[in-house]
Design a protein around this motif. Structure first.
Motif, mmCIF file in Angstrom:
data_model
loop_
_atom_site.group_PDB
_atom_site.id
_atom_site.type_symbol
_atom_site.label_atom_id
_atom_site.label_comp_id
_atom_site.label_asym_id
_atom_site.label_seq_id
_atom_site.Cartn_x
_atom_site.Cartn_y
_atom_site.Cartn_z
ATOM 1 N N ALA B 216 0.840 -1.206 0.000
ATOM 2 C CA ALA B 216 0.000 0.000 0.000
ATOM 3 C C ALA B 216 0.872 1.251 0.000
ATOM 4 O O ALA B 216 0.573 2.226 -0.704
ATOM 5 N N ARG B 217 1.962 1.226 0.768
ATOM 6 C CA ARG B 217 2.831 2.410 0.834
ATOM 7 C C ARG B 217 3.568 2.630 -0.486
ATOM 8 O O ARG B 217 3.845 3.763 -0.867
ATOM 9 N N GLU B 218 3.848 1.546 -1.200
ATOM 10 C CA GLU B 218 4.477 1.688 -2.522
ATOM 11 C C GLU B 218 3.517 2.326 -3.528
ATOM 12 O O GLU B 218 3.936 3.045 -4.425
ATOM 13 N N LEU B 219 2.242 2.023 -3.373
ATOM 14 C CA LEU B 219 1.267 2.418 -4.396
ATOM 15 C C LEU B 219 0.624 3.764 -4.129
ATOM 16 O O LEU B 219 -0.034 4.312 -5.003
ATOM 17 N N CYS B 220 0.783 4.294 -2.920
ATOM 18 C CA CYS B 220 0.040 5.493 -2.538
ATOM 19 C C CYS B 220 0.856 6.290 -1.530
ATOM 20 O O CYS B 220 1.452 5.723 -0.619
ATOM 21 N N PRO B 223 -1.787 6.208 2.209
ATOM 22 C CA PRO B 223 -2.868 5.221 2.131
ATOM 23 C C PRO B 223 -3.936 5.501 3.188
ATOM 24 O O PRO B 223 -3.634 6.007 4.270
ATOM 25 N N ALA B 224 -5.159 5.147 2.855
ATOM 26 C CA ALA B 224 -6.261 5.260 3.822
ATOM 27 C C ALA B 224 -6.437 3.880 4.456
ATOM 28 O O ALA B 224 -7.099 2.997 3.888
ATOM 29 N N TRP B 225 -5.823 3.711 5.625
ATOM 30 C CA TRP B 225 -5.818 2.395 6.278
ATOM 31 C C TRP B 225 -7.205 2.062 6.790
ATOM 32 O O TRP B 225 -7.837 2.866 7.487
ATOM 33 N N ILE B 226 -7.667 0.861 6.475
ATOM 34 C CA ILE B 226 -8.976 0.413 6.967
ATOM 35 C C ILE B 226 -8.754 -0.180 8.356
ATOM 36 O O ILE B 226 -8.147 -1.237 8.507
ATOM 37 N N ARG B 227 -9.226 0.519 9.393
ATOM 38 C CA ARG B 227 -9.029 0.038 10.769
ATOM 39 C C ARG B 227 -10.064 -1.001 11.143
ATOM 40 O O ARG B 227 -9.859 -1.786 12.071
ATOM 41 N N ALA B 314 -14.330 8.934 1.413
ATOM 42 C CA ALA B 314 -13.669 9.072 2.716
ATOM 43 C C ALA B 314 -12.171 8.810 2.562
ATOM 44 O O ALA B 314 -11.327 9.537 3.122
ATOM 45 N N ALA B 315 -11.829 7.784 1.786
ATOM 46 C CA ALA B 315 -10.415 7.443 1.582
ATOM 47 C C ALA B 315 -9.692 8.552 0.828
ATOM 48 O O ALA B 315 -8.566 8.920 1.172
ATOM 49 N N ALA B 316 -10.358 9.090 -0.197
ATOM 50 C CA ALA B 316 -9.725 10.146 -0.997
ATOM 51 C C ALA B 316 -9.445 11.377 -0.132
ATOM 52 O O ALA B 316 -8.436 12.067 -0.311
ATOM 53 N N ARG B 317 -10.318 11.643 0.808
ATOM 54 C CA ARG B 317 -10.132 12.786 1.697
ATOM 55 C C ARG B 317 -8.905 12.569 2.599
ATOM 56 O O ARG B 317 -8.152 13.510 2.865
ATOM 57 N N ILE B 318 -8.722 11.349 3.040
ATOM 58 C CA ILE B 318 -7.527 11.025 3.824
ATOM 59 C C ILE B 318 -6.275 11.148 2.943
ATOM 60 O O ILE B 318 -5.266 11.736 3.337
ATOM 61 N N GLN B 319 -6.367 10.616 1.732
ATOM 62 C CA GLN B 319 -5.211 10.673 0.826
ATOM 63 C C GLN B 319 -4.825 12.113 0.510
ATOM 64 O O GLN B 319 -3.640 12.421 0.368
ATOM 65 N N GLY B 346 -5.439 7.870 8.150
ATOM 66 C CA GLY B 346 -4.154 8.136 7.506
ATOM 67 C C GLY B 346 -3.026 7.967 8.514
ATOM 68 O O GLY B 346 -3.261 7.987 9.729
ATOM 69 N N ASP B 347 -1.802 7.800 8.012
ATOM 70 C CA ASP B 347 -0.653 7.733 8.930
ATOM 71 C C ASP B 347 -0.559 9.054 9.697
ATOM 72 O O ASP B 347 -0.907 10.115 9.171
#
Ligand SMILES: [Zn+2]
Lengths: 313, 349
Positions: B216-220, B223-227, B314-319, B346-347
């Motif tokens: 995920a870290r390579e691709l983005c 990343p928006a981690w799914i908890r 939601a993920a895009a907002r984190i990204q 997000g991290d």
């Protein structure tokens, strides 16, 4: 972009459903103007009744009669009834908790207007004239001013219980096949077979669906194929289809049109069914005014060599 | 559960009243290509593919098999389908990645509602013995819920109109939305719901790429981690339920970990204004939470894709760094029958 085709499409089916013991008792009861509920382990009465407690999932079978009168728990005014809804004049949808029940039943409420409906209002069942053992045996609810009606005291075992319902369903669509298939069908009307070539693997798809299923990319380059083709494989149909005036036996075949990357289906005519063979060279036959080939017939050419179509089987 | 899984890419179509010039696969394919392009992945690199759709919308049997043409299934791929909103396809893909059987997943869903009468079509998902024969349409059932809320004092018609106005104003920043800006609140469709309280009917598609751990870290970049993700269902019969509450949403949120720390953003799949009232209450969201900055389902509700879009938004907002912890919700069925909640982070920054 050329005109995209559209046509009406009705999907209609009579769903035949069997009933369990509780549903059978409830719907048979409606036929006899009796409303039954089912008692849960903790003493609540569910109407309409179900076979398993929605909270505990415990099996429940203890049928009890409730009154045909009740109280509206929520409602919504439907000023424009839609096809197949219970009333064709404006009405309220209502959840009604019948006297003796702890849960509410959804149905229509016949009232003169939204001003005449409120949560907490009293209503009673209006029975349908003809009852068959279905939820529509309740024609609707109607306003009611009196005390709770007494249950009839009817036996919960009815003679001739119904064991199933037939629920007809019809939905009307306007079908459009999209860009690629519209182009294909429009070309067919001009007696041409048009496929699309994949920009990646160069295969020509007939009929085209706008995408190469192998590569997952859009196809758009139109390629005219045929009109001649080769029978790659076939079967002999011996059972006459309903509403189809083709005499049996006949041959249904996969036909690889010249230049196409895969075979399409078609009926073979103009040759006795038992003389059709793999490799037979055929051409489409259009009948007067038709938008697609009626069938394919032999061209008289020598049979194709197996190696020319083995990849298209 | 020791694998971290994230949404690394999201794409959606422009949602429109009709897409009759395109077949389902023609509508879907650009979204699939876009989401793969965002990650640089090719179909052959994807470990698992899962889709969500419903044949009833367009009246076509097995339509998902034709949509699969847009994926490029050669060499053969590991693939699955749910006859549900794509949010549930994402749930399946997430569990697949949790097992370690795959490191990446492509999730997509689509809905072409324009060919059929959507309000009637959706009646076919109701109880076939007691309810479906009455043909209560989707707006009617939502209106029963809205009236129950009004009777309970949880909302009133002006408050519902304000939900609609806020959603469509927010949607002006969303180029994909179907209804944007000032939209008349209109006449009653089924009272107490007016046209403005109802979602637009439209066609659209969405796709998401999931990846595990370092992949995920390579691709983005972020990343928006799914908890956590969980989904729950209410009792089948509407008359058994308290329509003013959504205990299934609350339980799903609890099991997804939503209540462990506050969220800053919530993308709620509330096709009707009244349903946002129910969800806010069930989830205990206060005014500090940004609800549906995308405009939500009141701005675009492609059935079967709108729930997946909530997770994607939601993920895009984190990204983009606009959120650190977001809740995404998807629903299916009448009056919030089934509900899924995902928590994304997000991290730390
Ligand atoms: Zn190809």
């Amino acid at each position: 972009m050329p005109e995209v085709l559209k046509a009406p499409l009705a999907v209609e089916f009579p769903f035949t459903r069997s009933l369990g013991p509780v549903q059978s008792a409830f719907l048979t009861g409606l036929r006899e103007r009796v409303v039954l509920g089912v008692r849960t382990g903790d003493g609540r009465t569910l109407v309409p009744p179900v076979e398993y407690d929605p909270v505990t999932a415990e099996e429940i079978r203890d049928l009890v009669e409730v009154a045909p009168t009740g109280t509206v728990t929520t409602w919504a005014w439907n000023h424009a009834p839609r096809r197949d809804q219970p009333l064709d004049t404006p009405f309220a949808w209502a959840l009604v908790r019948l006297d003796g029940a702890d849960t509410a039943l959804l149905h229509a409420l016949d009232a003169p207007g939204p001003h005449a409906v409120h949560t907490g209002m009293r209503v009673r069942v209006r029975w349908a004239e003809e009852r068959t053992g279905a939820i529509t045996d309740i024609a609707c609810f109607e306003p009611y001013d009196g005390d709770p009606a007494q249950p009839t005291g009817a036996d919960r075992e009815f003679e001739d219980p119904i064991t199933g319902i037939v629920a007809p369903a019809r939905l009307d669509y306007t079908y459009s096949p999209g860009r690629a298939q519209s182009a294909y069908i429009n070309a067919l009307a001009e007696h041409r077979n048009v496929g699309e070539r994949c920009p990646s693997c160069h295969k020509v798809y007939v009929p085209p669906r706008g995408a190469c299923p192998t590569c997952g990319v859009a196809t758009s380059e139109q390629v005219e194929v045929g009109p001649h083709g080769t029978v790659t494989t076939f079967c002999i149909v011996n059972i006459k289809a309903k509403n189809l005036d083709i005499e049996v036996p006949y041959v249904y075949a996969h036909i690889a049109l010249d230049g196409a990357g895969l075979a399409l289906h078609g009926r073979i005519g103009g040759i006795p069914y038992d003389q059709v063979r793999m490799g037979l060279r055929v051409e489409p036959v259009w009948t007067e005014g038709a938008r697609y080939p009626d069938h394919y017939r032999p061209t008289g050419e020598p049979d194709a060599d197996y190696d020319t179509y083995r990849e298209l089987l | 559960m020791n694998r971290e899984i994230a949404v690394v890419a999201f794409a959606q179509t422009d949602h429109r009243r009709t897409s009759e010039e395109f077949s389902e696969v023609e509508m879907l394919m650009p979204v699939l290509h876009e989401v793969l392009a965002q990650t640089g992945l090719k179909t052959a690199d994807i470990g698992f593919t899962c889709s969500g759709s419903s044949d009833y919308l367009a009246g076509r049997a097995f339509s998902f098999t034709l949509a699969l043409d847009g994926v490029g299934a050669w060499p053969p791929i590991s693939e699955s389908h749910v006859e549900m909103d794509g949010a549930w396809a994402l749930y399946e893909a997430w569990t697949k990645l949790l097992t370690g059987d795959a490191d990446t997943a492509l999730v997509y869903s689509y809905g072409k509602s324009s060919p059929g009468p959507l309000r009637d079509v959706l009646t076919r998902q109701l109880d076939p013995y007691y309810v479906a024969p009455l043909w209560p349409d989707s707006v009617a059932l939502a209106a029963l819920q809205a009236q129950a809320l009004i009777d309970a004092g949880d909302t009133d018609e002006p408050a519902l109109a304000a939900v609609a106005a806020r959603s469509r104003t927010d949607a002006t920043a969303n180029s994909h939305a179907q209804l944007r800006g000032s939209v008349a609140h209109g006449d009653y469709v089924v009272r107490p719901l007016r046209t403005g309280d109802c979602p637009p009917i439209g066609d659209g598609a969405a796709a998401v790429v999931l990846a595990a751990g370092e992949r995920a870290r390579e691709l983005c970049d972020r990343p928006a981690w799914i908890r956590g993700v969980d989904h729950r269902i209410e009792a089948h019969s509407l008359g058994v339920r308290d329509l003013t509450d959504s205990p299934s949403t609350r339980l799903a949120a609890e099991r997804a970990g939503a209540f462990e720390r506050p969220v800053d953003t919530a993308e709620l799949h509330a096709p009707f204004t009244s349903q946002e009232v129910v969800l806010r209450k069930a989830l205990g969201l206060d005014d500090g939470v940004r609800v549906n900055p995308s405009g939500g389902a009141l701005a675009a509700n492609p059935v079967m894709a709108a729930g997946l879009i909530r997770i994607g938004e939601a993920a895009a907002r984190i990204q983009r760094g606009e959120s650190d912890r977001a809740l995404a919700h998807a629903t299916s069925g009448p009056c919030l029958q089934q509900n899924l909640v995902a928590v994304l982070e997000g991290d730390p920054r």
